[in-house]
Design a protein around this motif. Sequence first.
Motif, PDB file in Angstrom:
ATOM      1  N   ALA A  79       0.829  -1.208   0.000  1.00 17.59           N
ATOM      2  CA  ALA A  79       0.000   0.000   0.000  1.00 17.59           C
ATOM      3  C   ALA A  79       0.864   1.259   0.000  1.00 17.59           C
ATOM      4  N   CYS A  80       1.886   1.285   0.856  1.00 19.08           N
ATOM      5  CA  CYS A  80       2.766   2.451   0.922  1.00 19.08           C
ATOM      6  C   CYS A  80       3.533   2.639  -0.392  1.00 19.08           C
ATOM      7  N   TYR A  83       1.132   4.318  -2.759  1.00 21.11           N
ATOM      8  CA  TYR A  83       1.008   5.751  -2.461  1.00 21.11           C
ATOM      9  C   TYR A  83       2.239   6.522  -2.952  1.00 21.11           C
ATOM     10  N   THR A 183      -3.921   6.000  -6.022  1.00 16.55           N
ATOM     11  CA  THR A 183      -4.115   6.604  -4.701  1.00 16.55           C
ATOM     12  C   THR A 183      -5.426   6.163  -4.066  1.00 16.55           C
ATOM     13  N   SER A 187      -7.782   2.153  -0.335  1.00 12.29           N
ATOM     14  CA  SER A 187      -8.914   2.373   0.568  1.00 12.29           C
ATOM     15  C   SER A 187     -10.054   1.387   0.343  1.00 12.29           C
ATOM     16  N   SER A 197      -3.018   7.058   9.119  1.00 10.64           N
ATOM     17  CA  SER A 197      -2.827   8.170   8.179  1.00 10.64           C
ATOM     18  C   SER A 197      -1.404   8.711   8.230  1.00 10.64           C
ATOM     19  N   ARG A 200       0.642   6.617   5.908  1.00 11.73           N
ATOM     20  CA  ARG A 200       0.274   6.859   4.516  1.00 11.73           C
ATOM     21  C   ARG A 200       0.773   8.229   4.038  1.00 11.73           C
ATOM     22  N   ASN A 204       3.358   9.069   0.941  1.00 13.97           N
ATOM     23  CA  ASN A 204       3.066  10.087  -0.065  1.00 13.97           C
ATOM     24  C   ASN A 204       4.213  11.085  -0.187  1.00 13.97           C
ATOM     25  N   PHE A 259      -7.219  10.755   4.153  1.00 16.80           N
ATOM     26  CA  PHE A 259      -7.214   9.284   4.169  1.00 16.80           C
ATOM     27  C   PHE A 259      -8.394   8.700   4.944  1.00 16.80           C
TER      28      PHE A 259
END
Length: 320
Positions: A79-80, A83, A183, A187, A197, A200, A204, A259
């Motif tokens: 996931a990271c 992002y 992005t 979610s 958050s 995340r 970003n 987020f």
Amino acid sequence: MFEMFSGFLNSVYFGITAMVIVGSSWCLVGLVMGDAPKKNVDTSMVQFFGAAFSCLVSLILWITAIPTVNCSLSVLFLACGVYALGTFMNFHMLQFMSAAMQLGPNGVIWSIIQSAFIFPFIGGILFFDVKFTFLRGIGIFLLLAALFCFGRVKDNSVKGSDGKWKKLAFICFGIVAIQQNLTTAPSYFEEAREIPSIIRTLANSFGVLLAAAISNGIKISRQPEFKEVLKKSFFNRHLWKYVCALQFFSLIFAYTLQFPGMDVMAKAGLGGMCYPTMVGSCIVSFTLSSVFILKEKVRKIQMAALVLCILGLILICLPA
């Protein structure tokens, strides 16, 4: 009272409110990017030091607060990574957009690029069971019509550009289409929504920092004189004013609104509505800022576009 507030934070209404606030705040980025060159500040420096500051703050908060991560390491890294890749792409999109706007009509270029917000909506319908309703379809159409109207406001085409601006604009269009889907995607997954958050936001910011570092490094290697440009920007007080202004809102909203709001929307099957809502809100806020802050003249077509945009936002936010 607490239960009522907690219920609101987990409702679609919170998600929509969060998207509107975050999108509205994006107009500040446009204002800064437009003003920075006038103050002899390189825009890549604003992004680089803004991302560095965001990374530092997020890292400190992560270490001190030690937020609970209720997901596997594989999901966390994936996931990271998504992002970071999204913001890495967005940095370069802004560079291409800036180049395109030096050659062609700014309004049309902006319209072409922002029209890409339709892709997260399509992606949500195709892959994540986002419901397409008649009213939402009309809302999307109205937002596209608003973007078209904004694109007709001003034309500053440069003679002899041979349509290069169109190629750059459609490159940006493609980048934004992919970036916004990337992005939004995490979610939709319950385990990924457990990532705090803070983490995340760190991912970003790292994407922007990495992109800015690589881009400036390449420029310096090819144009040694560019180092002097960066040096002058570093000692320009306006650089730090821009960094502080952008990061103050960016960090607070990322931690508390962006987020969490995207998570709530995606959980309710409305993840595809996040970017249309944010982009539409950005258009409204930037138009109002142009009138009241930049003191630009208001044309009838701008007012028509603003009305279309507001109506479109209302329709896409209506429950299915």
